[in-house]
Scaffold this active site. Structure first.
Site, PDB file in Angstrom:
ATOM      1  N   ILE A  12     -11.059  -2.226  -3.504  1.00 57.95           N
ATOM      2  CA  ILE A  12     -10.184  -2.501  -2.278  1.00 57.95           C
ATOM      3  C   ILE A  12     -10.579  -1.674  -1.054  1.00 57.95           C
ATOM      4  CG2 ILE A  12      -7.951  -2.585  -1.161  1.00 57.95           C
ATOM      5  CD1 ILE A  12      -6.751  -3.035  -3.940  1.00 57.95           C
ATOM      6  N   ALA A  81      -7.424   6.277  -2.636  1.00 56.13           N
ATOM      7  CA  ALA A  81      -8.093   6.787  -3.904  1.00 56.13           C
ATOM      8  C   ALA A  81      -6.816   6.880  -5.052  1.00 56.13           C
ATOM      9  CB  ALA A  81      -8.308   8.039  -3.485  1.00 56.13           C
ATOM     10  N   GLU A  83      -6.233   6.123  -9.632  1.00 56.53           N
ATOM     11  CA  GLU A  83      -6.828   5.451 -10.911  1.00 56.53           C
ATOM     12  C   GLU A  83      -5.883   4.203 -10.796  1.00 56.53           C
ATOM     13  OE1 GLU A  83      -8.953   6.166 -13.137  1.00 56.53           O
ATOM     14  OE2 GLU A  83      -9.670   8.019 -12.409  1.00 56.53           O
ATOM     15  N   THR A  99      -4.574  12.309 -10.545  1.00 57.49           N
ATOM     16  CA  THR A  99      -5.046  11.690  -9.307  1.00 57.49           C
ATOM     17  C   THR A  99      -3.877  11.161  -8.405  1.00 57.49           C
ATOM     18  OG1 THR A  99      -7.240  11.174 -10.288  1.00 57.49           O
ATOM     19  CG2 THR A  99      -6.626   9.941  -8.326  1.00 57.49           C
ATOM     20  N   THR A 133       1.133  -0.481  -5.143  1.00 59.14           N
ATOM     21  CA  THR A 133       1.206  -1.804  -5.811  1.00 59.14           C
ATOM     22  C   THR A 133       2.412  -2.188  -5.822  1.00 59.14           C
ATOM     23  OG1 THR A 133       0.704  -2.363  -8.195  1.00 59.14           O
ATOM     24  CG2 THR A 133       1.072  -0.123  -7.819  1.00 59.14           C
ATOM     25  N   ASP A 134       2.607  -3.678  -6.124  1.00 58.50           N
ATOM     26  CA  ASP A 134       3.789  -4.098  -6.610  1.00 58.50           C
ATOM     27  C   ASP A 134       4.213  -3.889  -8.059  1.00 58.50           C
ATOM     28  OD1 ASP A 134       2.172  -5.764  -8.162  1.00 58.50           O
ATOM     29  OD2 ASP A 134       2.781  -7.550  -7.254  1.00 58.50           O
ATOM     30  N   GLU A 135       3.541  -3.347  -8.810  1.00 58.94           N
ATOM     31  CA  GLU A 135       3.969  -2.919 -10.301  1.00 58.94           C
ATOM     32  C   GLU A 135       4.969  -1.825 -10.337  1.00 58.94           C
ATOM     33  OE1 GLU A 135       0.813  -2.910 -13.063  1.00 58.94           O
ATOM     34  OE2 GLU A 135      -0.760  -3.675 -11.793  1.00 58.94           O
ATOM     35  N   TYR A 158       0.592   3.848 -15.347  1.00 59.58           N
ATOM     36  CA  TYR A 158      -0.204   3.747 -14.191  1.00 59.58           C
ATOM     37  C   TYR A 158       0.941   3.310 -13.004  1.00 59.58           C
ATOM     38  CZ  TYR A 158      -1.895   0.759 -10.174  1.00 59.58           C
ATOM     39  OH  TYR A 158      -1.997   0.059  -8.932  1.00 59.58           O
ATOM     40  N   LYS A 162       1.859   5.413  -9.628  1.00 60.18           N
ATOM     41  CA  LYS A 162       1.995   5.040  -8.281  1.00 60.18           C
ATOM     42  C   LYS A 162       3.509   5.044  -7.639  1.00 60.18           C
ATOM     43  CE  LYS A 162      -0.849   3.391  -6.020  1.00 60.18           C
ATOM     44  NZ  LYS A 162      -1.834   4.172  -5.143  1.00 60.18           N
ATOM     45  N   ASN A 187      -1.857  -8.526  -7.022  1.00 64.26           N
ATOM     46  CA  ASN A 187      -3.119  -8.416  -7.920  1.00 64.26           C
ATOM     47  C   ASN A 187      -4.109  -8.834  -6.818  1.00 64.26           C
ATOM     48  OD1 ASN A 187      -1.169  -7.855 -10.050  1.00 64.26           O
ATOM     49  ND2 ASN A 187      -2.873  -8.875 -11.363  1.00 64.26           N
ATOM     50  N   ASN A 257      -1.457 -16.187 -16.412  1.00 64.95           N
ATOM     51  CA  ASN A 257      -2.923 -15.504 -16.630  1.00 64.95           C
ATOM     52  C   ASN A 257      -3.616 -16.398 -17.421  1.00 64.95           C
ATOM     53  OD1 ASN A 257      -2.012 -13.019 -15.689  1.00 64.95           O
ATOM     54  ND2 ASN A 257      -1.923 -11.889 -17.545  1.00 64.95           N
TER      55      ASN A 257
END
Length: 352
Positions: A12, A81, A83, A99, A133-135, A158, A162, A187, A257
């Site tokens: 991105i 920046a 992971e 990170t 992120t939307d996660e 992850y 975030k 995504n 998916n």
């Protein structure tokens, strides 16, 4: 303006840098540690621009960060920046904590030290744009959509890292009045995508005749956002949004998916094998494997806020964007062959 992009050699980040150089007059400094997913070959098109500069640096090093800030004197920072791969976070969460949380903390503190010394006029125009992120929102139920006020409920190491970085950014705004904006995206997919992510992973495995491993029954639903559309949105938010605002960015393209994988197979039949009707050669490579731990079932973004307030909406549909993506991978074998140099191999991880 002078803009720093952290993680500008990533998927991105490189799209944002290209957007800034191709379509604006801003001067860009790309800061990237060049981990396994950072690739300067993604920036060959703009690397000779007099408005583009690159510096290899780690956001976990606060001394280097502050020197960079005082030397370059940015007016905007777009912080990408991070992971970012869920499966890797399941195998080893520690780089994600370091990170995404500690690195973001170091960057915020360095930026705060720099910002407080600016003139009042420059303080008012400065922006720190944190890209997330939307996660962080976790699973969606029924036909709901993620909005900017959806409570956080991260499921993976992850997404938890975030979420933690998002909270830090909001705290630095609330406590220190640092002028921040935040965006949470769905995504991404498109050219220059590192091959561990679903779409490029499936394209390259299919081309090699390898198994196309799909978690569970492939029923998980994601909202897919073409990376160039996302880059436009990020630049718009960084330069136009009001301080303290959060924007969700999505592609209005929900797909299971398994639908994504099957569509890739159909496109490869057409574009690579030049067949007008599918023979199911690639679909026969699909195998369903054990689902990964904590796998969220559905993500979907409500984009009404960014559309109504900033006038952004995606240019690409999922069908047009995926076609462009498959065509790009077929035409740019040199790029992905250099990526597949032994650091990454085409197998699924994240089933610990």
């Amino acid at each position: 303006m002078k803009i720093i992009v952290t993680g500008g050699a990533g998927f991105i980040g490189s799209a944002v840098v290209r957007e800034l150089i191709f379509n604006t007059k801003h001067v860009v400094l790309n800061i990237d540690k060049l981990t396994y997913a950072g690739n300067l070959n993604s920036l060959i098109e703009i690397q000779d621009s007099p408005r583009y500069h690159f510096l290899k640096a780690d956001i976990c090093n606060p001394k280097i960060l502050f020197k960079i800030l005082t030397d370059f004197e940015p007016e905007i920072i777009i912080h990408l920046a991070a992971e970012s791969h869920v499966d890797r976070s399941i195998d080893d969460p520690s780089p994600f904590i370091k990170t995404n949380i500690v690195g973001t903390f170091n960057l915020l503190e360095s930026v705060r030290r720099y910002w407080v010394k600016l003139s009042n006029k420059k303080k008012l125009s400065f922006r720190f744009h944190h890209v997330s992120t939307d996660e962080v929102y976790g699973d969606l139920q029924g036909n709901d959509l993620f909005t900017e006020t959806t409570p956080y409920a991260p499921s993976s190491p992850y997404s938890a890292s975030k979420a933690g970085s998002d909270h830090l950014v909001r705290a630095w705004h609330r406590t220190y009045s640092l002028p921040v904006v935040i965006s949470n995206c769905s995504n991404n997919y498109g050219p220059y995508h590192f091959p561990e992510k679903l779409i490029p992973h499936m394209i390259l495995n299919a081309l090699k005749g390898k198994t196309l491993s799909v978690y569970g029954k492939g029923s998980q639903i994601r909202d897919w956002l073409y990376v160039d559309d996302h880059a436009r949105a990020l630049v718009l938010i960084a330069t136009k949004a009001s301080v303290g605002e959060t924007y969700n960015i999505g592609g209005n393209a929900q797909r299971q998916n398994i639908e994504v994988v099957e569509t890739i197979c159909e496109l490869l039949e057409e574009l690579y094998l030049n067949k007008s009707s599918s023979s199911d050669l690639y679909k026969n490579l699909i195998r369903f494997v054990k689902d990964r731990p904590g796998h969220d079932v559905r993500y979907a973004i409500d984009t009404n806020k960014i559309k109504s307030e900033l006038g952004w909406e995606p240019n690409e549909t999922f069908d047009s964007g995926l076609r462009k993506t498959v065509e790009w991978y077929l035409k740019n074998e040199d790029w992905w062959q250099q990526v597949l140099n032994g650091t990454y191999r085409l197998h699924r991880i994240g089933n610990k």
